[in-house]
Write an enzyme that holds these catalytic residues in place. Structure first.
Site, PDB file in Angstrom:
ATOM      1  N   GLY A 184       2.142 -12.309   2.981  1.00  0.00           N
ATOM      2  CA  GLY A 184       2.955 -13.096   2.061  1.00  0.00           C
ATOM      3  C   GLY A 184       4.371 -12.601   1.866  1.00  0.00           C
ATOM      4  O   GLY A 184       5.148 -13.218   1.132  1.00  0.00           O
ATOM      5  N   LYS A 185       4.752 -11.519   2.517  1.00  0.00           N
ATOM      6  CA  LYS A 185       6.116 -10.995   2.364  1.00  0.00           C
ATOM      7  C   LYS A 185       7.135 -11.899   3.059  1.00  0.00           C
ATOM      8  O   LYS A 185       6.784 -12.733   3.894  1.00  0.00           O
ATOM      9  CB  LYS A 185       6.214  -9.577   2.955  1.00  0.00           C
ATOM     10  CG  LYS A 185       5.239  -8.575   2.368  1.00  0.00           C
ATOM     11  CD  LYS A 185       5.427  -8.373   0.877  1.00  0.00           C
ATOM     12  CE  LYS A 185       4.517  -7.262   0.360  1.00  0.00           C
ATOM     13  NZ  LYS A 185       4.618  -7.090  -1.107  1.00  0.00           N
TER      14      LYS A 185
END
Length: 363
Positions: A184-185
């Site tokens: 999710g970065k």
């Protein structure tokens, strides 16, 4: 449903390139410490503006390796934000060091640099800053304090890939920095991954050896090391996505600006920005006195939100020894903060719907 983060949609934009690179890895039959690792390490170092980068297994390992390779251990204190994801603090504890918590700036959520010096003792060895939510810490004061007290400076860049301070990207603002490539970065792989970046050749070589069982060459071990390596497939995926990171961050800035220009509800406290062009908006966090009511209201409007984070580190069971300590600013943030949808694949109409929903909310 307006998703908080649609990872399938994020990654499918690059599907053809990713498939091709993964096929290359599979065809070669070489899965660790190969050409893809070397290529990504070189490209990521160039992106950050550092001399060295080393892919490792995850962001927590990257933090651990920085501290271990610097020779810090029991009896040493490391200053760290009270308002952060617990991984930053876990890395300090895992090395036997003592985390010393510093309250954040209520407006930006980053460590309050004016509160650091009062926490320094004869045992302090380093300052670990966290560029929370995608905004770089104001590093000038940190450098000044570190120089005055002969301290190392480390960066936790897990939420700030591509962010700037002055004319340098995060990762290039300290003695060494840790990144996470959790999916999710802003730059995420398809599993776990992380990296250490630095301009210090000695630190780099020590991190590299410790991460590979303490080995400087095969079957020769100079440190009591660990196993923390980024594999060839994840390196290939990250190398594809790295080319698009600056553009994705620009899209995040556009969404943030629309939120901040158009959310007019007096019940909502918007984040403050040091520099418009340098923030990469991993998280767009607002605050509301009745956060849970707001979250439920948005859920009923088919808008997904998350809380970063619901419980501060000093109130976690893992740190029961801190249960009687009080960090009122951190506690206020954790009690009221809510993260709105933020990703480079959000449609303009979705962003507008989020704004309309928030503006119609009442306590």
């Amino acid at each position: 449903m307006i998703s908080f983060l649609d990872l399938g949609k994020v990654n499918n934009r690059f599907r053809e390139e990713i498939d091709s690179r993964i096929k290359t890895v599979l065809d070669k039959g070489w899965y660790l410490q190969g050409d893809e690792n070397q290529r990504f390490d070189e490209n990521f170092a160039r992106f950050c503006g550092t001399q060295y980068a080393l892919g490792v297994a995850n962001g927590l390992d990257a933090l651990n390796l920085l501290i271990k390779a610097s020779g810090f251990g029991p009896g040493d204190e490391i200053i760290v934000p009270a308002n952060t994801y617990i991984a930053t603090i876990l890395a300090i504890s895992e090395n036997g060091c003592t985390p010393v918590l510093v309250e954040p700036d209520i407006h930006t959520y980053n460590i309050d640099v004016n509160r650091i010096e009062e926490k320094i003792t004869s045992k302090t060895r380093a300052i670990m800053v966290v560029h929370l939510y995608g905004q770089a810490v104001q590093m000038e004061k940190v450098w000044e304090i570190a120089k005055k007290h002969n301290l190392k400076v480390f960066e936790d860049c897990a939420q700030a890939h591509g962010a700037y301070y002055q004319d340098k990207k995060v990762g290039n603002l300290s003695d060494g920095a840790a990144f996470s490539f959790y999916p999710g970065k802003n730059l995420g792989c398809m599993g776990d991954g992380g990296a250490v970046v630095t301009n210090d050749k000695t630190l780099y070589e020590k991190v590299k050896a410790i991460a590979n069982y303490g080995s400087d060459y095969k079957y020769h071990h100079i440190y009591k090391g660990t196993n923390s390596r980024l594999d060839e497939i994840q390196s290939a995926v990250l190398d594809v996505k790295l080319k698009y990171l600056d553009a994705d961050n620009c899209r995040r800035r556009d969404i943030s600006k629309y939120y901040r220009d158009n959310i007019k509800n007096p019940a909502i406290i918007l984040p403050e920005v040091y520099c418009e062009e340098s923030h990469v908006w991993h998280i767009f966090a607002v605050r509301c006195e009745n956060r849970d009511k707001l979250q439920q209201y948005l859920k009923e409007k088919d808008i997904q939100t998350l809380i970063h984070y619901p419980v501060p580190p000093h109130k976690q069971d893992a740190y029961k020894e801190w249960k009687d300590q009080s960090y009122p600013i951190s506690e206020e943030i954790h009690r009221t903060v809510l993260s709105l949808p933020m990703s480079p694949v959000l449609e303009d109409s979705e962003v507008e719907s989020v704004v309309d929903a928030i503006n119609s909310f009442s306590l």
